[in-house]
Write an enzyme that holds these catalytic residues in place. Structure first.
Site, short mmCIF file in Angstrom:
data_model
loop_
_atom_site.label_atom_id
_atom_site.label_comp_id
_atom_site.label_asym_id
_atom_site.label_seq_id
_atom_site.Cartn_x
_atom_site.Cartn_y
_atom_site.Cartn_z
N PHE A 19 21.50 34.16 16.99
CA PHE A 19 22.59 33.22 16.68
C PHE A 19 23.88 33.93 16.31
CE2 PHE A 19 18.52 31.33 15.17
CZ PHE A 19 18.33 30.46 16.23
N ARG A 34 28.72 23.35 35.35
CA ARG A 34 27.44 23.22 36.06
C ARG A 34 26.29 23.67 35.16
NH1 ARG A 34 26.25 27.16 40.67
NH2 ARG A 34 24.47 26.31 41.81
N ILE A 35 25.19 22.95 35.26
CA ILE A 35 23.99 23.31 34.50
C ILE A 35 23.03 24.03 35.44
CG2 ILE A 35 22.03 22.42 33.18
CD1 ILE A 35 24.74 22.16 31.73
N LYS A 57 16.11 22.58 31.84
CA LYS A 57 15.14 22.65 30.73
C LYS A 57 15.64 23.60 29.65
CE LYS A 57 10.13 22.88 30.13
NZ LYS A 57 8.86 23.03 30.86
N GLN A 110 18.64 24.62 24.44
CA GLN A 110 19.85 25.00 23.72
C GLN A 110 20.41 23.83 22.92
OE1 GLN A 110 21.79 28.18 23.60
NE2 GLN A 110 19.60 28.41 23.75
N GLU A 136 27.11 27.48 22.52
CA GLU A 136 27.90 27.26 21.30
C GLU A 136 28.36 25.81 21.19
OE1 GLU A 136 28.22 30.30 19.71
OE2 GLU A 136 27.72 31.49 21.48
#
Ligand code: MOS
Length: 734
Positions: free
Chosen positions: A237, A624-625, A629, A634, A701
Site C-alpha cells: 500500500f 480500460r479495464i 476480476k 482492487q 488508488e
C-alpha cells in the site's frame, strides 16, 4: 499491423500465481534460505525507548554472553558508512536516518542496535538484554501543538479572499484525518548476503531498484554490485516503495558477521520502522451562490513530518485545484516537523487525505443550500482542468454519478438528516467523488518466444497485490497470440530489464504498454519470417493481414491459411525469437485523471453510536479495464481500507514520550470480515487513448479516494452529526 484478437484481456481471470500463494509455495522475503554451508543467521533490531535525546550508555554484556549471539552492533562499534547522496523514490529534502552513526535519537522506536545470533530466539532474547541509557530531551509529537516549519507550498488562482467576501454563502470547517499505518499482512523483511563486495538482498519491496540505490549509496559500492530479488510481496500500500533503515542494518549485520542475515521487523516495529500516512489538519473555506455554484475555495493544510526529512505530497493539493469549477482558489500547505519518523505515501497518497475535507465540505454545502449532493457536484463540473488550462483526456465523472445514482437507488433518498430508521438504528446514505492522477513512467521488458510455442516475459516490476503477474500475462498473451497457459511473466529482480516504481497506479499503464510493445515486436518478427519464407503457407502475404491466435499465425480473413509458431521456428532452425519492449510516455497535452463516485449506506446504533457500513457502491472511470476480476479485488479491497480510514484506523501516540500506544493489530483497529458487507464496484466503459497504448488510467488508488468521505457523509445523513475528525468513533457520535 493488424490488431490482435483480444481473448485474455478483459477476461475475469483468476490469479496465475494464486495456487502458489494458497499452497504456501510462493516465497516471500523472509522465506528465503540462502545457499551455503552455514545457512542464515538472525538479526533483531533494538529500538529506542525515547523520542528525542542522546544515548549516553549502552551495555551489551548480558546480550553478548547469551549462547548463539555473534555480535551486537551499535553506534559505538559500527563502522562509519559513506551514506552518499541518494534522492530515492521520494527525493525528500533533509537527511535520511543514518543507522548507528551517532548517539542521536530522533524518534521513539529508532533502531539503535542490532543483535545477530544463530537462532531467532537467541537474537530476540539477547535484544531484550541490551541496556541503554539516555539523556532525554523534551519531545513534540503532537501535530495540534507544534508550529509549522519551513516555507509553505502555496497555490493561488484568482482572488479567493475577495470572492469569499462577496459570496452568498460562506462555510468554514476544519477536518482532521488521523495518522494511518499501512499494516500490510507481510512484515517488512530482508535477507542480506555478501559475496566479497557484492551484495544480494531478498527483500520485501515495491521496486527492486529502490533498495539497490539506497544500499549502493549507503555502503559506497556500485549499484551494479547489488542484486535485489523480490518475487512476492504480501501487501504494501505504499510503504515498501522506499528503502527503510532496517535494510542497511541487515546488510551491515551481514557484513560485520560474515554470514547471510535475515531481519524481519516485528509488527510493533513497523509503526516506527517504516512510514505511514501522515495526520493532517485541513481547513476549508468555501463560497458559493444560492444555486451552489462555487466561486472560491481556500485550503489551509498542516501535515506532520519528521525533523530530519520534510515529507510532503503533491496529491494533497491536486483535487482542490482541478476537481470542481472554482474561479478563485488559494492553498497553503505547511509541514510540521515533529520528533517522529518520516511519513510516506499510502494508498491514494494525498488524494485520499484531501478528498475527506473537500468531499465533506461539498456535502455540508449541499445540506446548507438544500441541493442534492450529486446535483451540486454536477453544477460544478468543469469543462477543462482549471489548474493547467488543459482539456481532460477523458472524464466520465457525470456518467459515474448517473450510473451510481441509478444502481444505488439514490432517488429514493429522503435528504433530511435523521429521517430514516430501522429499529434502533439510524440509516443514512452519502456519496463522494474520487479522483487520482494518471501517472506513467518509462521502462523495459524482455520478451522471449521459445521454439515450443511458449513465451517468457521479464521486467523488474513488482506485484504487491494488484495482480501484476496476471494482468501482464493477459496483455502478453493477446499481443503474442498465445493462450494464457503458454505465457509466463516474471518480475522482481534487478537482473531483469528495468521497470518503473510499482506505485501510484502506474504499473498497468506503464509496464502493460512496455510488455505489449515487446510482444508486438516478437509477433511481428514471426510474421515477417513467415511471409518471407517460401515454405510457409503465409509466404508472400501482406504482413498487415496476418494475426496470431492460440499460437498459430494466419490470415485475418482466411484462418485456414497459416501455421504455428512451433512449425515456423523449427523449420527455420530457430530456438527462440526475442525482443526488448519499451515505452516512454510522451508529453501530454491533456489533463489525465481517473475518477469515481462512491456511495455508502450506514446504520448507526442510536444508543451506542456504533457505525456499520451496510453497503457501498463505487463507480469508476479508470479507462480500460484489463482484468475485471483483479479490478474488483482492487476496488473491494480499497473499500475495506476506506472503511478503516473512516471508522477505525488511528495510530495513537502518547505525546508524553512519543511512544505509539497501539502498535499492534489488536489495538490498531482494521476492518475484519464482520465489518464488511455489500461492497460492489462498476467500471464505466471506455479507454483513454491519450494516456497510454493500452488505454488504461490506473485503478489501485482512485478506488480508495472517495470511500472515507462517502461514509462520513452517510453518517451525517443518518445522525445529523457532522464529524470532521477521522476516524469517526462511537464517542464522537454520543
Ligand atoms: Mo502506492 S501509495 O503509490 O504504493
Amino acid at each position: 499491423m493488424s490488431p490482435q484478437p483480444q481473448a485474455a484481456v478483459g477476461a475475469p481471470l483468476s490469479r496465475v500465481d494464486g495456487r502458489l500463494k494458497v499452497t504456501g509455495r510462493a516465497k516471500y522475503a523472509a522465506d528465503h534460505k540462502p545457499d551455503g554451508p552455514d545457512g542464515v543467521v538472525h538479526a533483531v533490531v533494538v529500538d529506542s525507548g525515547i523520542a528525542r535525546g542522546r544515548i549516553t550508555g549502552i551495555d551489551t554484556g548480558a546480550a553478548e554472553a547469551e549462547p548463539g549471539v555473534l555480535k551486537v552492533i551499535h553506534h559505538r562499534n559500527a563502522p562509519t558508512l559513506p551514506y552518499g547522496p541518494n534522492p530515492g523514490s521520494l527525493n525528500l529534502p533533509g537527511q535520511r536516518l543514518r543507522v548507528f552513526q551517532d548517539d542521536q535519537v530522533h524518534f521513539h522506536g529508532q533502531p539503535v542496535a542490532v543483535v545477530v545470533a544463530t537462532t531467532l530466539e537467541a537474537a530476540q532474547h539477547a535484544a531484550s538484554l541490551v541496556k541503554l541509557d539516555y539523556a532525554v530531551e523534551p519531545s513534540e509529537t503532537d501535530l495540534a501543538e507544534a508550529p509549522a516549519t519551513g516555507d509553505p507550498v502555496t497555490y493561488t488562482r484568482g482572488d479567493a479572499e475577495a470572492a469569499l467576501q462577496s459570496a452568498d454563502v460562506r462555510l468554514e470547517m476544519t477536518y482532521r484525518p488521523a495518522r494511518n499505518h499501512h499494516n500490510a499482512m507481510e512484515l517488512h523483511a530482508t535477507v542480506a548476503q555478501w559475496d566479497g563486495d557484492r551484495l544480494t538482498l531478498w527483500d520485501k519491496t515495491q521496486w527492486v531498484q529502490s533498495p539497490r540505490a539506497e544500499l549502493a549509496a549507503n555502503f559506497g559500492i556500485p549499484a551494479a554490485n547489488i542484486r535485489v530479488v523480490s518475487p512476492f510481496v504480501g501487501g504494501a500500500f505504499g510503504n515498501a516503495a522506499r528503502a527503510w533503515p532496517h535494510l542497511t542494518v541487515a546488510a551491515l549485520a551481514a557484513r560485520e558477521t560474515g554470514h547471510p542475515v535475515k531481519l524481519v521487523l516485528t509488527r510493533r516495529q513497523l509503526y516506527s520502522g517504516v512510514g505511514y500516512r501522515p495526520a493532517y489538519e485541513y481547513k476549508v473555506r468555501l463560497g458559493s451562490d444560492r444555486r451552489g455554484q462555487l466561486s472560491a475555495m481556500t485550503h489551509e493544510l498542516r501535515g506532520e513530518t519528521s525533523r530530519y526529512e520534510r515529507f510532503s505530497e503533491r496529491g494533497v493539493l491536486a483535487p482542490g485545484q482541478m476537481l470542481y469549477t472554482t474561479p478563485h482558489v488559494s492553498q497553503t500547505y505547511r509541514t510540521v516537523a515533529l520528533d517522529v519518523n518520516t511519513p510516506t505515501p499510502m494508498r491514494g497518497p494525498g488524494y485520499s487525505t484531501a478528498a475527506f475535507p473537500i468531499e465533506s465540505a461539498m456535502d455540508e454545502l449541499a445540506h446548507e443550500l438544500g441541493i442534492d449532493p450529486i446535483e451540486l457536484r454536477r453544477r460544478n463540473e468543469p469543462e477543462n482542468d482549471q489548474a493547467s488550462g488543459r482539456p481532460f483526456s477523458t472524464r466520465r465523472l457525470r456518467e459515474c454519478y448517473t450510473v451510481g445514482a441509478r444502481e444505488f437507488g439514490w432517488s429514493r433518498r429522503d435528504p433530511r438528516p435523521r429521517s430514516t430508521r430501522d429499529g434502533d438504528r439510524l440509516i443514512g446514505t452519502g456519496m463522494a467523488t474520487a479522483v487520482y492522477d494518471t501517472l506513467r513512467a518509462p521502462g523495459q521488458a524482455g520478451v522471449r518466444l521459445d521454439a515450443d510455442g511458449t513465451a517468457v516475459i521479464e521486467s523488474s516490476t513488482s506485484d504487491m497485490g494488484p495482480g501484476t503477474y496476471t494482468s501482464m500475462t493477459q496483455v502478453a498473451a493477446d499481443a503474442l497470440g498465445l493462450t494464457v497457459r503458454n505465457v509466463t511473466f516474471r518480475l522482481g529482480d534487478t537482473n531483469m530489464p528495468t521497470a518503473p516504481l510499482h506505485g501510484g497506479s502506474l504499473t498497468m499503464a506503464s509496464v502493460g504498454s512496455i510488455v505489449q510493445d515487446g510482444c508486438d515486436k516478437v509477433r511481428q518478427q514471426a510474421i515477417r519470417l513467415a511471409v518471407e519464407d517460401e515454405d510457409s503457407p503465409l509466404s508472400g502475404a501482406d504482413p498487415d493481414t496476418v494475426v496470431v491466435r492460440g499460437g498459430r499465425l494466419h490470415l485475418k480473413d482466411d484462418p485456414a491459411r497459416g501455421e504455428t509458431y512451433r512449425r515456423l521456428l523449427a523449420r527455420n532452425d530457430l530456438t527462440r525469437l526475442e525482443a526488448m519492449g519499451s515505452w516512454t510516455p510522451g508529453q501530454s497535452r491533456s489533463s489525465m485523471y481517473a475518477y469515481g463516485a462512491v456511495f455508502a449506506e450506514v446504520a448507526v446504533d442510536a444508543r451506542l453510536g456504533l457505525v456499520r457500513v451496510r453497503r457501498m457502491l463505487g463507480v469508476f472511470d479508470a479507462g480500460r479495464i484489463i482484468s475485471p476480476k483483479l479490478a474488483d479485488s482492487q476496488a473491494i479491497g480499497a473499500m475495506v481500507g476506506g472503511i478503516g480510514m473512516a471508522l477505525l484506523e488511528h495510530t495513537v501516540t502518547d505525546h508524553r514520550d512519543g511512544r505509539i500506544v497501539n502498535a499492534n493489530l489488536a489495538d490498531y483497529l482494521v476492518p475484519v470480515n464482520a465489518d464488511v458487507t455489500g461492497l460492489k464496484a462498476i467500471y464505466v466503459e471506455g479507454r483513454d487513448d491519450e494516456a497510454d497504448p493500452l488505454g488504461v488510467k490506473g485503478l489501485g488508488e482512485v478506488v480508495v479516494v472517495g470511500v472515507a468521505p462517502a461514509i462520513a457523509n452517510a453518517v451525517f445523513h443518518a445522525t445529523g452529526r457532522r464529524v470532521r475528525d477521522l476516524p469517526i468513533t462511537a464517542e464522537s457520535l454520543l
